[in-house]
Design a protein around this motif. Sequence first.
Motif, PDB file in Angstrom:
ATOM      1  N   GLY A   1      12.261  58.655  82.880  1.00  0.00           N
ATOM      2  CA  GLY A   1      11.789  58.165  81.587  1.00  0.00           C
ATOM      3  C   GLY A   1      11.049  56.854  81.762  1.00  0.00           C
ATOM      4  O   GLY A   1      10.205  56.726  82.635  1.00  0.00           O
ATOM      5  N   ASP A   2      11.366  55.865  80.939  1.00  0.00           N
ATOM      6  CA  ASP A   2      10.710  54.559  80.978  1.00  0.00           C
ATOM      7  C   ASP A   2      11.129  53.805  82.242  1.00  0.00           C
ATOM      8  O   ASP A   2      12.261  53.332  82.350  1.00  0.00           O
ATOM      9  N   ALA A   3      10.217  53.701  83.198  1.00  0.00           N
ATOM     10  CA  ALA A   3      10.529  53.075  84.488  1.00  0.00           C
ATOM     11  C   ALA A   3      10.948  51.617  84.330  1.00  0.00           C
ATOM     12  O   ALA A   3      11.859  51.153  85.010  1.00  0.00           O
ATOM     13  N   ARG A   4      10.300  50.896  83.414  1.00  0.00           N
ATOM     14  CA  ARG A   4      10.657  49.477  83.234  1.00  0.00           C
ATOM     15  C   ARG A   4      12.087  49.332  82.731  1.00  0.00           C
ATOM     16  O   ARG A   4      12.839  48.493  83.209  1.00  0.00           O
ATOM     17  N   LYS A   5      12.452  50.169  81.789  1.00  0.00           N
ATOM     18  CA  LYS A   5      13.807  50.116  81.240  1.00  0.00           C
ATOM     19  C   LYS A   5      14.827  50.490  82.310  1.00  0.00           C
ATOM     20  O   LYS A   5      15.857  49.822  82.457  1.00  0.00           O
ATOM     21  N   ALA A   6      14.532  51.537  83.075  1.00  0.00           N
ATOM     22  CA  ALA A   6      15.453  51.978  84.122  1.00  0.00           C
ATOM     23  C   ALA A   6      15.649  50.887  85.169  1.00  0.00           C
ATOM     24  O   ALA A   6      16.776  50.629  85.603  1.00  0.00           O
ATOM     25  N   LYS A   7      14.570  50.226  85.568  1.00  0.00           N
ATOM     26  CA  LYS A   7      14.671  49.199  86.607  1.00  0.00           C
ATOM     27  C   LYS A   7      15.443  47.962  86.150  1.00  0.00           C
ATOM     28  O   LYS A   7      15.936  47.210  86.962  1.00  0.00           O
ATOM     29  N   GLN A   8      15.544  47.777  84.840  1.00  0.00           N
ATOM     30  CA  GLN A   8      16.307  46.641  84.314  1.00  0.00           C
ATOM     31  C   GLN A   8      17.802  46.947  84.233  1.00  0.00           C
ATOM     32  O   GLN A   8      18.614  46.048  84.057  1.00  0.00           O
ATOM     33  N   ASP A   9      18.170  48.205  84.359  1.00  0.00           N
ATOM     34  CA  ASP A   9      19.566  48.625  84.295  1.00  0.00           C
ATOM     35  C   ASP A   9      20.247  48.310  85.631  1.00  0.00           C
ATOM     36  O   ASP A   9      19.833  48.819  86.672  1.00  0.00           O
ATOM     37  N   PRO A  10      21.296  47.466  85.632  1.00  0.00           N
ATOM     38  CA  PRO A  10      21.975  47.125  86.888  1.00  0.00           C
ATOM     39  C   PRO A  10      22.522  48.353  87.620  1.00  0.00           C
ATOM     40  O   PRO A  10      22.504  48.407  88.838  1.00  0.00           O
ATOM     41  N   LYS A  11      22.975  49.374  86.873  1.00  0.00           N
ATOM     42  CA  LYS A  11      23.475  50.603  87.498  1.00  0.00           C
ATOM     43  C   LYS A  11      22.359  51.270  88.305  1.00  0.00           C
ATOM     44  O   LYS A  11      22.601  51.788  89.384  1.00  0.00           O
ATOM     45  N   PHE A  12      21.170  51.258  87.742  1.00  0.00           N
ATOM     46  CA  PHE A  12      20.025  51.885  88.406  1.00  0.00           C
ATOM     47  C   PHE A  12      19.757  51.177  89.727  1.00  0.00           C
ATOM     48  O   PHE A  12      19.622  51.822  90.771  1.00  0.00           O
ATOM     49  N   SER A  13      19.688  49.856  89.700  1.00  0.00           N
ATOM     50  CA  SER A  13      19.408  49.079  90.913  1.00  0.00           C
ATOM     51  C   SER A  13      20.490  49.273  91.966  1.00  0.00           C
ATOM     52  O   SER A  13      20.196  49.438  93.150  1.00  0.00           O
ATOM     53  N   GLU A  14      21.753  49.262  91.529  1.00  0.00           N
ATOM     54  CA  GLU A  14      22.859  49.422  92.474  1.00  0.00           C
ATOM     55  C   GLU A  14      22.833  50.804  93.124  1.00  0.00           C
ATOM     56  O   GLU A  14      23.009  50.937  94.334  1.00  0.00           O
ATOM     57  N   ALA A  15      22.626  51.833  92.312  1.00  0.00           N
ATOM     58  CA  ALA A  15      22.582  53.196  92.853  1.00  0.00           C
ATOM     59  C   ALA A  15      21.396  53.363  93.793  1.00  0.00           C
ATOM     60  O   ALA A  15      21.517  53.976  94.857  1.00  0.00           O
ATOM     61  N   GLN A  16      20.250  52.798  93.413  1.00  0.00           N
ATOM     62  CA  GLN A  16      19.062  52.873  94.265  1.00  0.00           C
ATOM     63  C   GLN A  16      19.346  52.240  95.633  1.00  0.00           C
ATOM     64  O   GLN A  16      18.961  52.776  96.665  1.00  0.00           O
ATOM     65  N   GLU A  17      19.971  51.095  95.622  1.00  0.00           N
ATOM     66  CA  GLU A  17      20.270  50.384  96.869  1.00  0.00           C
ATOM     67  C   GLU A  17      21.223  51.204  97.741  1.00  0.00           C
ATOM     68  O   GLU A  17      21.010  51.337  98.945  1.00  0.00           O
TER      69      GLU A  17
END
Length: 192
Positions: A89-105
Amino acid sequence: MKTRARMGFGAASLVLVLALTGCGGGGGADGGEVASVGKGREGGNSSAAPGASSEMAEYVEAKRKWVVCLRENGLDAPDPDAKGNVDFGDARKAKQDPKFSEAQEKCRDLVVMVPDSLERAMQPELSAEEIDRKKRYATCMQENGAPDFPDTDDKGFSEEVAWDSTSAGAKRAQRACGEIVGIPDDGSKAKG
């Protein structure tokens, strides 16, 4: 460098979209068949779509494993589609989500790049006019100071060879040939 980036036309856009998708950006769903991945499962159906190449199937399977990892790390990630795209969906919104960043890492070792052959296969077919324009541009570049500029094949793809876009000859050739692909002599982008 500007000329090479612009010459890639849709290829550069596709690469960017696919790279962002693979790195958690907002790749769009294309209406293709959706691969199924259950939460907490490794994989699922190993074929991407009927008639898909084994390379495509391997790529989609790798994307499924990445999605499974994201889910195991608290992210409600959608299934990849038949081409391996994952729509967050909205990439900017997803990248601001701490869960998203943690899972990505935590899942970064599972991120796969689109294989070159698949990238080419997913590009839209060029018209005869577009292919001719790219061939004329390559010839013009080679004849005006950039002899190492890659040739264009009959489908409009450039050979994958390194060329020196920063040499004086290459810059001269870019000025002389830019208008063929819509780049004015001053280096600014042409309208249209």
